[in-house]
Motif scaffolding. Sequence first.
Motif, PDB file in Angstrom:
ATOM      1  N   ASP A  24       0.834  -1.195   0.000  1.00 14.24           N
ATOM      2  CA  ASP A  24       0.000   0.000   0.000  1.00 14.24           C
ATOM      3  C   ASP A  24       0.874   1.252   0.000  1.00 14.24           C
ATOM      4  N   PRO A  25       0.329   2.354  -0.499  1.00 15.17           N
ATOM      5  CA  PRO A  25       1.101   3.598  -0.417  1.00 15.17           C
ATOM      6  C   PRO A  25       1.123   4.101   1.037  1.00 15.17           C
TER       7      PRO A  25
ATOM      8  N   ARG B 297      11.417   0.125   1.744  1.00 13.96           N
ATOM      9  CA  ARG B 297      12.022  -0.270   0.470  1.00 13.96           C
ATOM     10  C   ARG B 297      12.632  -1.676   0.574  1.00 13.96           C
ATOM     11  N   THR B 298      13.306  -1.965   1.683  1.00 11.50           N
ATOM     12  CA  THR B 298      13.915  -3.281   1.873  1.00 11.50           C
ATOM     13  C   THR B 298      12.854  -4.378   1.945  1.00 11.50           C
ATOM     14  N   VAL B 299      11.765  -4.116   2.644  1.00  8.94           N
ATOM     15  CA  VAL B 299      10.670  -5.093   2.737  1.00  8.94           C
ATOM     16  C   VAL B 299      10.072  -5.335   1.356  1.00  8.94           C
ATOM     17  N   ARG B 300       9.857  -4.274   0.597  1.00  7.69           N
ATOM     18  CA  ARG B 300       9.293  -4.410  -0.747  1.00  7.69           C
ATOM     19  C   ARG B 300      10.231  -5.196  -1.663  1.00  7.69           C
ATOM     20  N   LEU B 301      11.519  -4.890  -1.602  1.00  7.77           N
ATOM     21  CA  LEU B 301      12.482  -5.591  -2.456  1.00  7.77           C
ATOM     22  C   LEU B 301      12.601  -7.065  -2.076  1.00  7.77           C
ATOM     23  N   ALA B 302      12.554  -7.366  -0.801  1.00  7.49           N
ATOM     24  CA  ALA B 302      12.609  -8.768  -0.358  1.00  7.49           C
ATOM     25  C   ALA B 302      11.377  -9.528  -0.858  1.00  7.49           C
ATOM     26  N   HIS B 303      10.210  -8.873  -0.793  1.00  8.87           N
ATOM     27  CA  HIS B 303       8.991  -9.501  -1.319  1.00  8.87           C
ATOM     28  C   HIS B 303       9.128  -9.714  -2.826  1.00  8.87           C
TER      29      HIS B 303
ATOM     30  N   VAL C  14       7.991  -9.618 -14.114  1.00  3.84           N
ATOM     31  CA  VAL C  14       8.587  -8.428 -13.502  1.00  3.84           C
ATOM     32  C   VAL C  14       7.522  -7.361 -13.277  1.00  3.84           C
ATOM     33  N   ARG C  15       6.655  -7.168 -14.249  1.00  3.26           N
ATOM     34  CA  ARG C  15       5.608  -6.145 -14.130  1.00  3.26           C
ATOM     35  C   ARG C  15       4.665  -6.462 -12.966  1.00  3.26           C
ATOM     36  N   ASP C  16       4.220  -7.705 -12.881  1.00 10.91           N
ATOM     37  CA  ASP C  16       3.310  -8.105 -11.798  1.00 10.91           C
ATOM     38  C   ASP C  16       3.981  -7.951 -10.438  1.00 10.91           C
ATOM     39  N   VAL C  17       5.237  -8.347 -10.361  1.00  6.01           N
ATOM     40  CA  VAL C  17       5.995  -8.248  -9.110  1.00  6.01           C
ATOM     41  C   VAL C  17       6.130  -6.795  -8.689  1.00  6.01           C
ATOM     42  N   CYS C  18       6.436  -5.948  -9.649  1.00  2.00           N
ATOM     43  CA  CYS C  18       6.619  -4.520  -9.367  1.00  2.00           C
ATOM     44  C   CYS C  18       5.406  -3.931  -8.658  1.00  2.00           C
ATOM     45  N   PHE C  19       4.253  -4.123  -9.228  1.00  4.13           N
ATOM     46  CA  PHE C  19       3.050  -3.512  -8.660  1.00  4.13           C
ATOM     47  C   PHE C  19       2.555  -4.237  -7.406  1.00  4.13           C
ATOM     48  N   ALA C  20       2.753  -5.539  -7.345  1.00  4.10           N
ATOM     49  CA  ALA C  20       2.348  -6.295  -6.151  1.00  4.10           C
ATOM     50  C   ALA C  20       3.208  -5.923  -4.946  1.00  4.10           C
ATOM     51  N   ALA C  21       4.440  -5.495  -5.197  1.00  2.00           N
ATOM     52  CA  ALA C  21       5.343  -5.117  -4.106  1.00  2.00           C
ATOM     53  C   ALA C  21       5.144  -3.671  -3.677  1.00  2.00           C
ATOM     54  N   GLY C  22       4.318  -2.916  -4.390  1.00  2.00           N
ATOM     55  CA  GLY C  22       4.016  -1.553  -3.977  1.00  2.00           C
ATOM     56  C   GLY C  22       4.795  -0.470  -4.696  1.00  2.00           C
ATOM     57  N   PHE C  23       5.511  -0.825  -5.766  1.00  2.00           N
ATOM     58  CA  PHE C  23       6.240   0.185  -6.532  1.00  2.00           C
ATOM     59  C   PHE C  23       5.313   0.816  -7.553  1.00  2.00           C
TER      60      PHE C  23
ATOM     61  N   SER D  79      10.208   0.951 -14.239  1.00  2.00           N
ATOM     62  CA  SER D  79      11.579   1.453 -14.414  1.00  2.00           C
ATOM     63  C   SER D  79      12.228   1.804 -13.074  1.00  2.00           C
ATOM     64  N   SER D  80      11.482   2.440 -12.179  1.00  2.00           N
ATOM     65  CA  SER D  80      12.071   2.757 -10.872  1.00  2.00           C
ATOM     66  C   SER D  80      12.302   1.483 -10.062  1.00  2.00           C
ATOM     67  N   PHE D  81      11.376   0.534 -10.162  1.00  2.00           N
ATOM     68  CA  PHE D  81      11.558  -0.754  -9.492  1.00  2.00           C
ATOM     69  C   PHE D  81      12.801  -1.459 -10.018  1.00  2.00           C
TER      70      PHE D  81
END
Length: 134
Positions: free
Chosen positions: A38-39, A73-79, A90-99, A103-105
């Motif tokens: 979540d944001p 950021r660390t929690v999101r990247l680990a997820h 990659v696209r699904d992971v990016c948005f599911a992790a909250g990014f 490109s920024s992810f």
Amino acid sequence: MTYYQQQLQQLQARLYPQPEVGDRLRRARHLIDRQFADPLDLGQLAAAACYSRFHFLRQFKRYYGCTPHEYLRTVRLAHARRALLAGQSVRDVCFAAGFDSVSSFSGLFREWAGCSPAAFRQRRAKSNFGEAGS
């Protein structure tokens, strides 16, 4: 009490002055752990810990050694890493992790893991294929 026990006690008192401080900060950290996709903003996290934004920021860094944003950021990247290992795109992971953007992810992931998310996923897929073929 020995000299070293006294020194340890003094150090603990300086680093963790009141038990309720740790409890408050853990509430905010658990909020990050549960709602990392979540944001989340500093105001929400500070409210969870019952602190002003700036006091919360200082206390969190003092207690955990990183800012709330760095921890998030660390929690999101680990997820994201776990999801990539599971074979998700990659696209699904990016948005599911909250990014917010791929490109920024990808840039953050490359900085964190040493390779792009796609390369990480491909490398993992090749190693799994090699294990299955053995």
